[in-house]
Design a protein around this motif. Structure first.
Motif, PDB file in Angstrom:
ATOM      1  N   VAL A  82       0.833  -1.204   0.000  1.00 29.11           N
ATOM      2  CA  VAL A  82       0.000   0.000   0.000  1.00 29.11           C
ATOM      3  C   VAL A  82       0.865   1.250   0.000  1.00 29.11           C
ATOM      4  O   VAL A  82       0.609   2.212  -0.747  1.00 29.11           O
ATOM      5  N   ALA A  83       1.896   1.260   0.810  1.00 23.54           N
ATOM      6  CA  ALA A  83       2.792   2.417   0.858  1.00 23.54           C
ATOM      7  C   ALA A  83       3.480   2.639  -0.488  1.00 23.54           C
ATOM      8  O   ALA A  83       3.649   3.788  -0.931  1.00 23.54           O
ATOM      9  N   GLU A  84       3.871   1.557  -1.146  1.00 27.95           N
ATOM     10  CA  GLU A  84       4.511   1.693  -2.452  1.00 27.95           C
ATOM     11  C   GLU A  84       3.546   2.253  -3.485  1.00 27.95           C
ATOM     12  O   GLU A  84       3.930   3.061  -4.343  1.00 27.95           O
ATOM     13  N   LEU A  85       2.293   1.849  -3.422  1.00 31.59           N
ATOM     14  CA  LEU A  85       1.297   2.397  -4.350  1.00 31.59           C
ATOM     15  C   LEU A  85       1.106   3.893  -4.111  1.00 31.59           C
ATOM     16  O   LEU A  85       1.034   4.687  -5.065  1.00 31.59           O
ATOM     17  N   ARG A  86       0.989   4.283  -2.862  1.00 34.36           N
ATOM     18  CA  ARG A  86       0.823   5.715  -2.553  1.00 34.36           C
ATOM     19  C   ARG A  86       2.030   6.518  -3.035  1.00 34.36           C
ATOM     20  O   ARG A  86       1.884   7.634  -3.551  1.00 34.36           O
ATOM     21  N   ARG A  87       3.216   5.956  -2.882  1.00 30.96           N
ATOM     22  CA  ARG A  87       4.424   6.634  -3.354  1.00 30.96           C
ATOM     23  C   ARG A  87       4.442   6.727  -4.872  1.00 30.96           C
ATOM     24  O   ARG A  87       4.643   7.803  -5.440  1.00 30.96           O
ATOM     25  N   ALA A  88       4.233   5.590  -5.556  1.00 33.25           N
ATOM     26  CA  ALA A  88       4.372   5.550  -7.002  1.00 33.25           C
ATOM     27  C   ALA A  88       3.301   6.385  -7.714  1.00 33.25           C
ATOM     28  O   ALA A  88       3.569   6.938  -8.787  1.00 33.25           O
ATOM     29  N   PHE A  89       2.117   6.485  -7.126  1.00 35.21           N
ATOM     30  CA  PHE A  89       1.012   7.205  -7.767  1.00 35.21           C
ATOM     31  C   PHE A  89       0.714   8.538  -7.085  1.00 35.21           C
ATOM     32  O   PHE A  89      -0.368   9.080  -7.241  1.00 35.21           O
ATOM     33  N   ARG A  90       1.703   9.078  -6.376  1.00 36.18           N
ATOM     34  CA  ARG A  90       1.471  10.346  -5.685  1.00 36.18           C
ATOM     35  C   ARG A  90       1.147  11.461  -6.657  1.00 36.18           C
ATOM     36  O   ARG A  90       0.515  12.461  -6.264  1.00 36.18           O
ATOM     37  N   PHE A  91       1.549  11.337  -7.890  1.00 33.54           N
ATOM     38  CA  PHE A  91       1.272  12.380  -8.884  1.00 33.54           C
ATOM     39  C   PHE A  91      -0.213  12.518  -9.215  1.00 33.54           C
ATOM     40  O   PHE A  91      -0.628  13.527  -9.787  1.00 33.54           O
ATOM     41  N   VAL A  92      -0.992  11.516  -8.842  1.00 32.81           N
ATOM     42  CA  VAL A  92      -2.415  11.554  -9.191  1.00 32.81           C
ATOM     43  C   VAL A  92      -3.322  11.522  -7.957  1.00 32.81           C
ATOM     44  O   VAL A  92      -4.504  11.831  -8.056  1.00 32.81           O
ATOM     45  N   LEU A  93      -2.778  11.141  -6.808  1.00 30.40           N
ATOM     46  CA  LEU A  93      -3.597  11.051  -5.591  1.00 30.40           C
ATOM     47  C   LEU A  93      -3.783  12.421  -4.941  1.00 30.40           C
ATOM     48  O   LEU A  93      -2.961  13.307  -5.103  1.00 30.40           O
TER      49      LEU A  93
END
Length: 239
Positions: free
Chosen positions: A228-239
């Motif tokens: 979950v943390a990796e997803l939040r990091r990798a997609f921070r440009f859209v979240l």
């Protein structure tokens, strides 16, 4: 260089799920390591995601897990070896993301008849499926293996390790936003979502809501923990 050796061998990820690393291929001159994911379903049937180059030894190793019943082409790029697998396992159902058949036809590839991955749930209770919308050109189906809490992506995140790529590609990977440890969606792909950011955000939020512990990607280092943390990091440009 065998980037993720040993190649063509089943490597356990969790209960009933494996990755297989394949040879490096050239895509527009760039070296891409290849990786597929294999799942054994509750009924013993085998599910193969993004099949890599087929060898008889690999076919026998996968078949030893159980009857190969599902072959998955998750996007318009990851389909090239699937026809070989379909011929080797003619009883398997072929599943394809939107645009795969058309892309294959454009490249004169005889792609087998396929069932659409259109947001339906072909494997209820075991593998969740979502087609990520919002891009003008890139349509990727993503999957969540519930038993192992593993999210299975293909190209939505790429994570190239500098020590495992040619010296000249490391700065390219950094510019593209796909250099480990901060791998993410390639910047050129992000551009294709410029009019569909809300759809992409919704898809990412769904993936986060699944609560994955692991995240498998096709190219580069995959994430064995803190999904979950990796997803939040990798997609921070859209979240």
């Amino acid at each position: 260089m065998q980037v993720y050796a040993p190649l063509d061998e089943l490597k356990p990820v969790g209960d009933g799920i494996w990755v297989v690393d394949g040879p490096t291929i050239r895509f527009y001159g760039v070296p891409f390591p290849t990786r597929m994911t294999v799942v054994r379903l509750a009924d013993g049937a085998v599910w193969v995601h993004s099949p890599i180059r087929l060898s008889e030894a690999l076919a026998e190793a996968v078949a030893a897990l159980g009857p190969v019943a599902h072959l998955v082409a998750p996007n318009q790029i990851h389909y090239a070896y699937l026809p070989d697998w379909s011929r080797r396992f003619p009883g398997a159902s072929v599943w394809a993301a939107p645009g795969v058949a058309e892309r294959a036809a454009d490249h004169d590839v005889a792609f087998p008849e396929a069932r659409a991955l259109d947001g339906a749930e072909p494997w209820p209770g075991e593998i969740d499926c979502l087609v990520v919308g919002g891009s003008a050109v890139h349509h990727e189906a993503v999957f969540f293996h519930r038993a192992s809490r593993t999210l299975i992506l293909t190209d939505l995140i790429e994570n190239f390790e500098p020590a495992r790529v040619p010296w000249w590609f490391a700065p390219v990977a950094w510019l593209a936003g796909i250099k480990d440890p901060d791998g993410a969606m390639p910047r050129d792909m992000r551009w294709t979502f410029r009019k569909g950011r809300a759809e992409l955000r919704a898809a990412v939020e769904t993936m986060i809501g699944w609560g994955p512990e692991k995240v498998i990607v096709a190219h580069g280092r995959w994430y064995e923990r803190d999904g979950v943390a990796e997803l939040r990091r990798a997609f921070r440009f859209v979240l």
